[in-house]
Motif scaffolding. Structure first.
Motif, short mmCIF file in Angstrom:
data_model
loop_
_atom_site.label_atom_id
_atom_site.label_comp_id
_atom_site.label_asym_id
_atom_site.label_seq_id
_atom_site.Cartn_x
_atom_site.Cartn_y
_atom_site.Cartn_z
N ASN A 1 40.92 32.90 45.19
CA ASN A 1 41.26 33.55 43.93
C ASN A 1 42.49 32.88 43.34
N ALA A 2 42.62 32.93 42.04
CA ALA A 2 43.73 32.27 41.35
C ALA A 2 44.97 33.15 41.28
N ASP A 3 44.93 34.36 41.82
CA ASP A 3 46.09 35.25 41.72
C ASP A 3 47.23 34.77 42.62
N ARG A 4 48.41 35.26 42.35
CA ARG A 4 49.60 34.82 43.10
C ARG A 4 49.68 35.42 44.50
N SER A 5 48.97 36.51 44.72
CA SER A 5 49.05 37.16 46.02
C SER A 5 48.21 36.44 47.07
N GLY A 6 47.41 35.47 46.66
CA GLY A 6 46.58 34.72 47.60
C GLY A 6 45.45 35.55 48.18
N SER A 7 44.88 36.44 47.39
CA SER A 7 43.81 37.31 47.88
C SER A 7 42.59 36.48 48.28
N ASN A 8 41.86 37.00 49.21
CA ASN A 8 40.71 36.32 49.80
C ASN A 8 39.45 37.10 49.44
N ARG B 1 40.03 47.96 44.22
CA ARG B 1 41.44 47.64 44.42
C ARG B 1 41.91 46.57 43.45
N GLY B 2 41.00 46.10 42.60
CA GLY B 2 41.36 45.12 41.58
C GLY B 2 41.35 43.68 42.06
N VAL B 3 40.76 43.41 43.21
CA VAL B 3 40.71 42.06 43.77
C VAL B 3 39.33 41.47 43.46
N GLN B 4 39.34 40.22 42.95
CA GLN B 4 38.07 39.57 42.65
C GLN B 4 37.33 39.24 43.93
N MET B 5 36.01 39.56 43.94
CA MET B 5 35.17 39.30 45.11
C MET B 5 34.21 38.14 44.87
N GLY B 6 34.07 37.68 43.63
CA GLY B 6 33.16 36.60 43.30
C GLY B 6 32.58 36.79 41.92
N TYR B 7 31.38 36.25 41.71
CA TYR B 7 30.70 36.31 40.43
C TYR B 7 29.24 36.69 40.63
N LEU B 8 28.61 37.17 39.58
CA LEU B 8 27.17 37.32 39.59
C LEU B 8 26.58 35.91 39.50
#
Length: 139
Positions: A15-22, A57-64
């Protein structure tokens, strides 16, 4: 009312967020039936029809998938929908989407699935149960 299971792709990309979410970890944290949010991304540099999938939780999990995103994106603009997490199986995540009101229903295991000897049959919420027949509206 239309309801179908959709694939969540790109779960191993960062993910492109600063928190480094997976993305994969976020999918692993989800439970079947948990709400997910779909967000259209018309300014996405790779695909103007992209639809991103986010956890509650607002974290991206992917795309359709690119094949489904144009139709789903158009329908999202035109009518109400509810989406929930369905399962994570190997390298694929799945969500259940329902248009036209109401909560999506998670498919039940088929009657052909029998438990191992000495074990009782139980619904496995982490398993993926595809629709026995495809969606009626051709997506």
């Amino acid at each position: 009312m239309d309801e179908l299971t959709l694939t969540v792709v790109g779960i191993d990309f960062p993910n492109a967020d600063r928190s480094g979410s997976n993305r994969r970890m976020e999918l692993m944290l989800c439970t079947p039936g948990e709400p997910v949010e779909l967000r259209r991304e018309p300014k996405n540099p790779h695909d103007a029809n992209a639809v991103a999938v986010f956890s509650e939780r607002g974290v991206q999990m992917g795309y359709l998938s690119a094949e489904r995103a144009p139709l789903i994106g158009r329908r999202m603009q035109q009518e109400g929908y509810v989406a929930v997490f369905q399962a994570l199986v190997g390298s694929m995540g799945y969500l259940r989407l329902r248009f036209g009101g109401g909560m999506p229903t998670l498919p039940r295991p088929s009657e052909a699935e029998t438990p191992a000897p000495g074990r009782t049959a139980a619904f496995d919420p982490d398993a993926f149960y595809p629709d026995p027949e495809g969606p009626e509206w051709g997506a």
